[in-house]
Design an enzyme around this catalytic site. Sequence first.
Site, short mmCIF file in Angstrom:
data_model
loop_
_atom_site.label_atom_id
_atom_site.label_comp_id
_atom_site.label_asym_id
_atom_site.label_seq_id
_atom_site.Cartn_x
_atom_site.Cartn_y
_atom_site.Cartn_z
N ARG A 124 0.20 -9.08 -1.21
CA ARG A 124 0.39 -9.17 -2.66
C ARG A 124 -0.17 -7.92 -3.34
O ARG A 124 -1.19 -7.37 -2.92
CB ARG A 124 -0.34 -10.41 -3.19
CG ARG A 124 -0.16 -10.69 -4.68
CD ARG A 124 1.24 -11.07 -5.02
NE ARG A 124 1.33 -11.74 -6.32
CZ ARG A 124 2.43 -11.81 -7.04
NH1 ARG A 124 3.53 -11.24 -6.61
NH2 ARG A 124 2.45 -12.46 -8.19
N THR A 420 12.52 -11.66 -6.39
CA THR A 420 12.18 -11.90 -4.99
C THR A 420 13.38 -12.07 -4.05
O THR A 420 14.52 -12.19 -4.48
CB THR A 420 11.22 -13.09 -4.79
OG1 THR A 420 11.90 -14.30 -5.06
CG2 THR A 420 10.01 -12.99 -5.65
#
Length: 609
Positions: A124, A420
């Site tokens: 992340r 995404t």
Amino acid sequence: MDMRSVSYPRCWLATVISACMLGLPLLASAETAFQYEAPAIAPESASGYTEKPGWATERFAVAAANPLATDAGYQVLKAGGSAVDAAIAVQMVLTLVEPQSSGIGGGAFLMHYDGDEVKAYDGRETAPRAASESLFLNGGGEPLEFMEAAASGLSVGVPGTVRMLEMAHERYGKLPWAELFAPAIMLAEEGFEVSPRLHTSLAGEEKLREDALAGSFYYTEEGEPLPQGHLLQNPALAAILREIAENGSKALHTGPIAEDLVYRVQGHPDRPGAISLEDMATYVAKERAPLCTDWQDYRICGFPPPSSGHLTIMQILGILDRLPALETPLEEDLPSTEWLHLFLEASRLAFADRGKYIADPDFVNAPGGDWSSMLDEEYLAERAELIGEQSVGPDGAEAGRPGGVETAWATQPTQPEYGTSHISIIDEEGNAVAMTTTIEAAFGSRMLADGGTGLAGGYLLNNELTDFSFTPLGADGTPIANRVEAGKRPRSSMSPTLVFDRETDELVASLGSPGGAAIIHYTAKALVAMLEWGLDAQEALNLPHAITLGGPAYLEEGRFPAAVLEALNELGHDASERELVSGLQAIQRTDDGFFGGADPRREGVVMGD
């Protein structure tokens, strides 16, 4: 394995007809285990919903959001590569062919099963050291509009995908790191046909045109988006990937490529960001303990915070399990009104908890000191009792008190989440990957970086920091758990999921989806459809969507009878229709091998032998 133990001359990695081979096609050396061949794959039709057949395989399978990316992973598996090897090849090709959704300028979560253990790898993005909780506030202390923040240097987090994949490859890679970049480098050099989805995304985008590099690369001189079928070459990305192939993640995080990223972020003409070379060089990918939760006959393993995906999915499923069973959850092959009502109400309750408690665990403590408190049986039973015949309505659900302890956090206001792509892979040895990868909104921060090469093209920088709460404090001055802090990872909805049989511990499925906060609903419904309703992976992915982030409810446009929408509104859901474009990928184990499904709303396919 040393990921950089195999080095190839640049002319080999270029894989284009070049002077270094005197005009002859480039060939892999005799030492090369993996020899990539570019497939003849044409873009699909421009339809927003294309029926997919589902794919049965015997030995291995790979599912990804673009046929070229799937094929790259397939060829790696065919050459004896591991599931992680294939994921690396798939991700690099997605950086090229699906730049609006993921890439080396973003972040990812990867779940891995090696036949014995489940591991969770965190790539992340992080906030720069110079970031503060007022990052997205204007001069008057009010939050910026979403696009003002997203299409700027302020929104760019330190990318983590490449460093995380390198970490996973060190443990689970079988083929040399450098070889896994060959498909993306070849396609970048020789070109690929612009797909309908990329064309449509470009056509609907305005801010990307304003970036000097992106505007000239993805649009014609007249400002029109590149047409479907246009052969697009990306020499800058090929050069960047070549450096990463030869030198590992340090090529992205230090040196000219990192300097170029910092230059572009700090030099944004309207809202410069604060990423530094130190931020880039010191980024750390993390291995985290996965969350595995028993549900019915299965053990469902997902990603822990900073992802909210697994906790929120399992709250929804756990609440539904504690409600009276419905005789007809499906009516005429669609989720029934009764089931949709319960699903939406459970979602409202779960999202209320999500908005208050879940954030980067390096900065925020779990309720009661343990994230499992949010999935405690008694707590979920209490939450289920709040669901009645009528909806609590938009914003009617309040956060509970998991762990029985009052937590000093304010609830984060609802704000947009996007983007995404998802990858699911099971290799011949039974190793499995579920990886969800992102640059956040379509085209991220709308900033293209060429790595300082001066060549056309490059890769897009993320806008991941807009996943933080723009507002740092609640109305009473109480801090919001997911506020911006230096070095912090923004809360995510990504939900890469691995499913196991509780009795035998056998792997049952790998799945996940893109879709911003709606990832949670898409994945939860797919799990119910596959594991409880007995649908196969493709049938489960074909089902129409229904979501709520706590406010109004939305049904997938054109997929439900008008009577369903009317009935939900009579129950108080404030429901309407809208486009809900998931990108689910799923592979399930069968008696004969595997069966894979790809979302009909996107261009993905499944391949395997």
